[in-house]
Write a protein that holds these residues in place. Structure first.
Motif, PDB file in Angstrom:
ATOM      1  N   THR A 203     -19.586  31.339  25.460  1.00 42.62           N
ATOM      2  CA  THR A 203     -18.823  32.576  25.265  1.00 42.62           C
ATOM      3  C   THR A 203     -18.104  32.974  26.542  1.00 42.62           C
ATOM      4  N   THR A 204     -18.810  32.907  27.663  1.00 42.73           N
ATOM      5  CA  THR A 204     -18.201  33.265  28.943  1.00 42.73           C
ATOM      6  C   THR A 204     -17.067  32.309  29.295  1.00 42.73           C
ATOM      7  N   VAL A 205     -17.232  31.011  29.019  1.00 45.43           N
ATOM      8  CA  VAL A 205     -16.168  30.042  29.285  1.00 45.43           C
ATOM      9  C   VAL A 205     -14.934  30.369  28.463  1.00 45.43           C
ATOM     10  N   SER A 206     -15.119  30.676  27.189  1.00 44.79           N
ATOM     11  CA  SER A 206     -13.984  31.005  26.334  1.00 44.79           C
ATOM     12  C   SER A 206     -13.264  32.264  26.826  1.00 44.79           C
ATOM     13  N   ARG A 207     -14.015  33.273  27.192  1.00 47.40           N
ATOM     14  CA  ARG A 207     -13.408  34.509  27.680  1.00 47.40           C
ATOM     15  C   ARG A 207     -12.727  34.299  29.030  1.00 47.40           C
ATOM     16  N   MET A 208     -13.275  33.423  29.858  1.00 49.33           N
ATOM     17  CA  MET A 208     -12.651  33.149  31.146  1.00 49.33           C
ATOM     18  C   MET A 208     -11.313  32.455  30.954  1.00 49.33           C
ATOM     19  N   VAL A 209     -11.256  31.499  30.023  1.00 49.67           N
ATOM     20  CA  VAL A 209      -9.996  30.813  29.734  1.00 49.67           C
ATOM     21  C   VAL A 209      -8.951  31.808  29.248  1.00 49.67           C
ATOM     22  N   ASN A 210      -9.343  32.709  28.353  1.00 52.61           N
ATOM     23  CA  ASN A 210      -8.405  33.710  27.835  1.00 52.61           C
ATOM     24  C   ASN A 210      -7.922  34.644  28.941  1.00 52.61           C
ATOM     25  N   ALA A 211      -8.829  35.048  29.829  1.00 52.77           N
ATOM     26  CA  ALA A 211      -8.450  35.957  30.912  1.00 52.77           C
ATOM     27  C   ALA A 211      -7.493  35.276  31.890  1.00 52.77           C
ATOM     28  N   LEU A 212      -7.732  34.008  32.200  1.00 53.77           N
ATOM     29  CA  LEU A 212      -6.859  33.294  33.124  1.00 53.77           C
ATOM     30  C   LEU A 212      -5.491  33.020  32.500  1.00 53.77           C
ATOM     31  N   ASN A 213      -5.477  32.681  31.207  1.00 54.16           N
ATOM     32  CA  ASN A 213      -4.188  32.465  30.541  1.00 54.16           C
ATOM     33  C   ASN A 213      -3.385  33.758  30.456  1.00 54.16           C
ATOM     34  N   ALA A 214      -4.078  34.881  30.301  1.00 55.70           N
ATOM     35  CA  ALA A 214      -3.371  36.161  30.275  1.00 55.70           C
ATOM     36  C   ALA A 214      -2.795  36.515  31.638  1.00 55.70           C
ATOM     37  N   SER A 215      -3.435  36.059  32.712  1.00 55.07           N
ATOM     38  CA  SER A 215      -2.977  36.387  34.065  1.00 55.07           C
ATOM     39  C   SER A 215      -1.937  35.407  34.591  1.00 55.07           C
ATOM     40  N   PHE A 216      -2.052  34.119  34.223  1.00 48.47           N
ATOM     41  CA  PHE A 216      -1.186  33.100  34.805  1.00 48.47           C
ATOM     42  C   PHE A 216      -0.296  32.411  33.781  1.00 48.47           C
ATOM     43  N   GLY A 217      -0.370  32.804  32.540  1.00 48.79           N
ATOM     44  CA  GLY A 217       0.472  32.192  31.523  1.00 48.79           C
ATOM     45  C   GLY A 217      -0.315  31.277  30.609  1.00 48.79           C
ATOM     46  N   GLU A 218       0.139  31.182  29.372  1.00 52.78           N
ATOM     47  CA  GLU A 218      -0.544  30.361  28.385  1.00 52.78           C
ATOM     48  C   GLU A 218      -0.562  28.890  28.821  1.00 52.78           C
ATOM     49  N   GLY A 219      -1.740  28.273  28.718  1.00 60.61           N
ATOM     50  CA  GLY A 219      -1.906  26.881  29.104  1.00 60.61           C
ATOM     51  C   GLY A 219      -2.281  26.667  30.552  1.00 60.61           C
ATOM     52  N   ALA A 220      -2.410  27.743  31.321  1.00 64.93           N
ATOM     53  CA  ALA A 220      -2.771  27.601  32.734  1.00 64.93           C
ATOM     54  C   ALA A 220      -4.215  27.152  32.890  1.00 64.93           C
ATOM     55  N   ALA A 221      -5.076  27.534  31.965  1.00 64.88           N
ATOM     56  CA  ALA A 221      -6.503  27.201  32.061  1.00 64.88           C
ATOM     57  C   ALA A 221      -6.954  26.539  30.770  1.00 64.88           C
ATOM     58  N   ARG A 222      -7.948  25.685  30.905  1.00 63.41           N
ATOM     59  CA  ARG A 222      -8.528  25.026  29.738  1.00 63.41           C
ATOM     60  C   ARG A 222     -10.024  24.868  29.954  1.00 63.41           C
ATOM     61  N   ALA A 223     -10.786  24.897  28.861  1.00 63.99           N
ATOM     62  CA  ALA A 223     -12.230  24.714  28.934  1.00 63.99           C
ATOM     63  C   ALA A 223     -12.558  23.231  28.936  1.00 63.99           C
ATOM     64  N   VAL A 224     -13.431  22.827  29.833  1.00 63.82           N
ATOM     65  CA  VAL A 224     -13.865  21.433  29.915  1.00 63.82           C
ATOM     66  C   VAL A 224     -15.182  21.242  29.179  1.00 63.82           C
ATOM     67  N   ASP A 225     -16.137  22.136  29.432  1.00 60.06           N
ATOM     68  CA  ASP A 225     -17.421  22.124  28.734  1.00 60.06           C
ATOM     69  C   ASP A 225     -18.014  23.518  28.826  1.00 60.06           C
ATOM     70  N   GLY A 226     -19.311  23.624  28.586  1.00 60.31           N
ATOM     71  CA  GLY A 226     -19.946  24.943  28.596  1.00 60.31           C
ATOM     72  C   GLY A 226     -20.126  25.545  29.963  1.00 60.31           C
ATOM     73  N   VAL A 227     -19.728  24.825  31.016  1.00 62.95           N
ATOM     74  CA  VAL A 227     -19.875  25.327  32.378  1.00 62.95           C
ATOM     75  C   VAL A 227     -18.547  25.359  33.127  1.00 62.95           C
ATOM     76  N   THR A 228     -17.648  24.432  32.832  1.00 62.01           N
ATOM     77  CA  THR A 228     -16.469  24.197  33.666  1.00 62.01           C
ATOM     78  C   THR A 228     -15.190  24.652  32.997  1.00 62.01           C
ATOM     79  N   VAL A 229     -14.336  25.299  33.792  1.00 61.61           N
ATOM     80  CA  VAL A 229     -12.978  25.679  33.395  1.00 61.61           C
ATOM     81  C   VAL A 229     -12.022  25.069  34.407  1.00 61.61           C
ATOM     82  N   ALA A 230     -11.006  24.362  33.924  1.00 58.26           N
ATOM     83  CA  ALA A 230      -9.994  23.749  34.788  1.00 58.26           C
ATOM     84  C   ALA A 230      -8.725  24.591  34.762  1.00 58.26           C
ATOM     85  N   VAL A 231      -8.153  24.831  35.938  1.00 58.71           N
ATOM     86  CA  VAL A 231      -6.961  25.667  36.082  1.00 58.71           C
ATOM     87  C   VAL A 231      -5.884  24.857  36.796  1.00 58.71           C
ATOM     88  N   GLN A 232      -4.672  24.855  36.242  1.00 53.87           N
ATOM     89  CA  GLN A 232      -3.552  24.193  36.894  1.00 53.87           C
ATOM     90  C   GLN A 232      -3.234  24.908  38.202  1.00 53.87           C
TER      91      GLN A 232
END
Length: 372
Positions: A203-232
């Motif tokens: 849940t936290t990973v999903s919300r983190m991806v949404n928060a980063l995409n809202a701040s840096f633009g859609e597609g800026a962040a993606r979820a890798v697994d239940g622990v890791t988020v990758a950001v361009q």
């Protein structure tokens, strides 16, 4: 049960009650995750502490101290005959450990901890001679040397009696080592920045991806697994650091923790998560009786008022220390309510722990029970 135990138990109940009542709030990414590759590295070394006031190693029981001293003197041009074993009491063999912080550069000082590995009574007043500190790859990353600060105190009589305060065989040297080798740069090795959560939570990973995409633009962040988020991220170091400064201050509401009860049977500490619930169950435990019941009340508005019929739950909790030996837990009761009821009759923490364990075995505790 002593008054001190009862007081500690009540404080624990109040603390978990307040914790369960706190609403979800936003937290910074800086507090939820760490940047991948940005971490410290353990260093370890071996050396000699000299200048002790007769509290060093007894060479008959620590021959490696004499061997190390001979090797050191040999490197300095002093030849000690092989058949001579100096009986030293002011030298101690020690292990040295430290942490090499991320981005440490040659010339920067780091703190070190020095621990006796022989039978030295105390390291107070000693000085560490130059010793290399190595990483897991066997490379030397720092050089340690300096005067020890020992917080403990020890004394020994001729009859073998001893007295010590704290631990005198361990000391620290602030800025006691100098970095000699920098770690490989993995910060700008790719076009992405990875953020690793401190705790696995989808849940936290999903919300983190949404928060980063809202701040840096859609597609800026993606979820890798239940622990890791990758950001361009840009490859330029300056722009990369500026982006990380913005990323770590992005706020989001983390997912709620799983239903869990943590019990320390040695201290009587019980920590209960907010999501914990109890299914219908009955338990016999000594002379303590706790009854938790739920009923529904129907609020019917006046026919001309234009309102709606509302069903509201009502919980009734009674507790006594005499009479029936049966616990009755109806479905939907929270463990917070049960703990309060048990606490009102002055029950010992051991009673609550026994109740929780029995509920878990019966399958009536909707939570993971962890005993530490």
């Amino acid at each position: 049960m002593t008054m001190r135990t009862l007081s500690l138990f009540r404080c624990a109940v109040v603390a978990l009650t307040v914790a369960c009542a706190l609403p979800a709030h936003a937290e910074r990414i800086k507090d939820l995750a760490q940047v991948g590759g940005v971490r410290g590295n353990a260093l370890v070394g071996y050396g000699l502490v000299v200048g002790l006031d007769g509290s060093g190693d007894r060479t008959s029981q620590a021959p490696f101290t004499v061997q190390s001293l001979k090797n050191l003197l040999g490197e300095l041009g002093v030849n000690v005959p092989s058949n001579v074993n100096p009986q030293l009491k002011n030298v101690a063999a020690v292990a040295i450990h430290a942490e090499l912080p991320p981005f440490a550069k040659p010339g920067q000082p780091i703190d070190i901890t020095v621990s006796s590995i022989g039978n030295a009574v105390s390291l107070r007043g000693g000085s560490l001679l130059m010793a290399p500190l190595k990483g897991a790859d066997g490379q030397v990353y720092a050089i340690a040397q300096g005067n020890l600060i020992v917080g403990g105190f020890g004394a020994q009589g001729k009859d073998g009696s001893r007295m010590s305060v704290n631990i005198p065989s361990v000391g620290r040297i602030p800025n006691g080592a100098t970095v000699e080798r920098a770690l490989p740069d993995v910060f700008g090795a790719s076009g992405e920045i990875t953020l690793n959560l401190h705790q696995n939570d989808f849940t936290t990973v999903s919300r983190m991806v949404n928060a980063l995409n809202a701040s840096f633009g859609e597609g800026a962040a993606r979820a890798v697994d239940g622990v890791t988020v990758a950001v361009q991220a840009p490859t330029d170091p300056g722009a990369r650091i500026g982006m990380l400064a913005r990323i770590e201050n992005v706020e989001l509401s983390p997912g709620t923790a799983p239903a869990r009860v943590v019990v320390n049977s040695r201290t009587g500490t019980v920590v209960i998560g907010a999501q914990v619930r109890v299914s219908p169950a009955a338990i016999a435990h000594g002379s303590l009786t706790v009854t938790v019941s739920e009923s529904a009340q129907v609020s019917q508005p006046n026919a001309f008022a234009g309102g709606q019929t509302v069903v509201t739950p009502q919980s009734t909790i009674t507790a006594s220390n005499e009479g029936s030996r049966m616990f009755r837990f109806d479905g939907g009761a929270t463990l917070d309510e049960i703990v309060r009821a048990v606490n009102e009759v002055g029950a010992a923490p051991g009673d609550l722990i026994a109740i929780l364990e029995a509920l878990k075995q019966a399958g009536a505790l909707s939570a993971e029970l962890e005993v530490i």
